[in-house]
Write an enzyme that holds these catalytic residues in place. Structure first.
Site, PDB file in Angstrom:
ATOM      1  N   ASP A  44     -21.027   7.493 -51.304  1.00 25.59           N
ATOM      2  CA  ASP A  44     -20.779   6.110 -50.890  1.00 25.59           C
ATOM      3  C   ASP A  44     -22.063   5.461 -50.373  1.00 25.59           C
ATOM      4  O   ASP A  44     -22.069   4.270 -50.080  1.00 25.59           O
ATOM      5  CB  ASP A  44     -19.728   6.093 -49.769  1.00 25.59           C
ATOM      6  CG  ASP A  44     -18.481   5.324 -50.177  1.00 25.59           C
ATOM      7  OD1 ASP A  44     -18.502   4.691 -51.242  1.00 25.59           O
ATOM      8  OD2 ASP A  44     -17.495   5.369 -49.412  1.00 25.59           O
TER       9      ASP A  44
ATOM     10  N   GLN B  43     -12.859   7.911 -46.790  1.00 20.18           N
ATOM     11  CA  GLN B  43     -12.273   6.583 -46.974  1.00 20.18           C
ATOM     12  C   GLN B  43     -12.269   5.828 -45.638  1.00 20.18           C
ATOM     13  O   GLN B  43     -11.700   6.300 -44.654  1.00 20.18           O
ATOM     14  CB  GLN B  43     -10.845   6.703 -47.530  1.00 20.18           C
ATOM     15  CG  GLN B  43     -10.179   5.389 -47.832  1.00 20.18           C
ATOM     16  CD  GLN B  43     -10.867   4.616 -48.964  1.00 20.18           C
ATOM     17  OE1 GLN B  43     -11.255   5.192 -49.977  1.00 20.18           O
ATOM     18  NE2 GLN B  43     -11.035   3.318 -48.787  1.00 20.18           N
TER      19      GLN B  43
ATOM     20  N   LYS C  23      -9.200   6.185 -56.949  1.00 19.46           N
ATOM     21  CA  LYS C  23     -10.464   6.936 -57.054  1.00 19.46           C
ATOM     22  C   LYS C  23     -10.216   8.328 -57.617  1.00 19.46           C
ATOM     23  O   LYS C  23     -10.968   8.811 -58.468  1.00 19.46           O
ATOM     24  CB  LYS C  23     -11.143   7.025 -55.673  1.00 19.46           C
ATOM     25  CG  LYS C  23     -11.763   5.706 -55.247  1.00 19.46           C
ATOM     26  CD  LYS C  23     -12.209   5.719 -53.782  1.00 19.46           C
ATOM     27  CE  LYS C  23     -12.705   4.336 -53.381  1.00 19.46           C
ATOM     28  NZ  LYS C  23     -12.979   4.208 -51.942  1.00 19.46           N
TER      29      LYS C  23
END
Ligand code: NDP
Length: 305
Positions: free
Chosen positions: A121, A98, A54
């Site tokens: 996200d 994450q 990422k």
């Protein structure tokens, strides 16, 4: 005749290229580029690989990337404090935590500290609420990627019968809502669903997000259907011989028995190189959109809907 392959790697790359071009234009016209902060807690090897990819994708797109690593024994309060600090930092446009977090940390409490405007996200309650209400907002990356992939096969999905197997907050539920947004008729299947094979056989679009290697057999697929396989499962692969430690090597398979399903479906995503690359591409897309919304920049052409 075997199904067309939906090449998530190529489609994801195209999105990353579009984000890169839009970022370069923002840099020229506004003198700034979007900034993404990634928070990684602990040493989980898979999470470390995802975060590295990422960060690299973000930098390749011309955006600024900040990786924040905390030790596995960081306290919940420390993680919340970091997320709150990044949420309040005017330079940062997107914050990605994450997942999964170490077991002693409550993910819901951490996500509650995240400014929804930076929720790239799409996992906060505010983002989930906006999706349910049909309001614009940052959509979860993996499900958004599934819809983009299906639309490369058939641009207009209206009226298609879409069966999503899995009802997690991360994938199944938002995927169903996003296909509903495309005017599909949706069914959400789960571990209590009766006669799953028959339900799957009714699907024009079959989305598998179960986490069980090759559970969805070819005979469950409606001839000509679009099959989107979200699953990432590591299975032993003795045929590849022993690894460095003497144990059998492993390989990644999806939730769909690919070879069988390919003989029946009209189009199908492979694993790997299917949904996975779309998750990262949609993250960049969301970071660009979050930056535009926060900084009052117009949404770049092609990123409107
Ligand atoms: P979860 O474990 O959170 O959810 C799995 C879902 O599958 C649950 O709703 C469960 O039902 C359902 N399920 C389990 N067994 C069966 C069964 N026998 N029949 C029908 N339904 C069943 O997984 P996630 O949603 O987080 O992830 C799903 C898969 O997608 C995993 O392989 C994961 O690795 C992968 N993934 C891939 C990503 C990518 O970028 N490609 C990103 C995120 C995930 P119930 O609710 O009743 O228990």
């Amino acid at each position: 005749m075997s199904a067309a392959l939906i090449d998530g790697e190529a489609i994801g790359q195209r999105i990353r290229d579009e984000v890169k071009a839009a970022t370069a234009r923002l840099e020229q016209t506004k003198g700034a580029a979007p900034e993404l902060a990634v928070v990684l807690v602990g040493e989980d090897p898979a999470s470390q690989i995802y975060v590295r990819a990422k960060v690299k994708n973000t930098q390749d797109a011309g955006m600024r990337s900040h990786a924040h690593r905390l030790p596995a024994d960081a306290t919940e309060e420390e993680v919340i404090a970091l997320v709150a600090r990044l949420s309040a930092d005017p330079q940062i446009d997107g914050v990605l935590v994450q997942l999964p977090l170490p077991k002693h940390i409550d993910e819901a409490r951490v996500l509650a500290a995240l400014d929804p405007a930076k929720d790239v996200d799409g996992l906060t309650e505010a983002s989930a609420g906006r999706l349910l209400l049909g309001k614009p907002g940052l959509r979860p990356c993996t499900p958004a990627g599934c819809v983009i992939l299906a639309r490369t096969v058939t641009r207009d999905l209206a009226g298609a019968h879409c069966v999503v197997i899995g009802r997690s907050i991360l994938v199944g539920k938002p995927a169903a809502l996003l296909f509903l947004e495309q005017n599909c008729t949706i069914a959400i299947a789960h571990s209590r669903t009766r006669d799953l094979p028959a339900l799957c056989r009714s699907a024009d679009i079959l989305v598998a997000a179960v986490g069980r290697p090759e559970m969805i057999r070819g005979a469950w697929v409606k001839p000509g259907a679009i099959v989107i396989d979200v699953g990432i499962n590591r299975v032993p692969a003795p045929e590849l011989g022993p690894g460095k430690d003497g144990a059998p090597k492993s390989r990644i398979v999806g939730d769909v028995a690919f070879a069988e399903a390919r003989e029946i479906a009209g189009a199908i995503t492979p694993v790997p190189r299917g949904v996975g690359p779309m998750t990262r591409a949609c993250l960049l897309r969301n970071t660009l959109l979050a930056a535009c919304a926060r900084r009052g920049w117009p949404v770049p052409p092609g990123f409107e809907g």
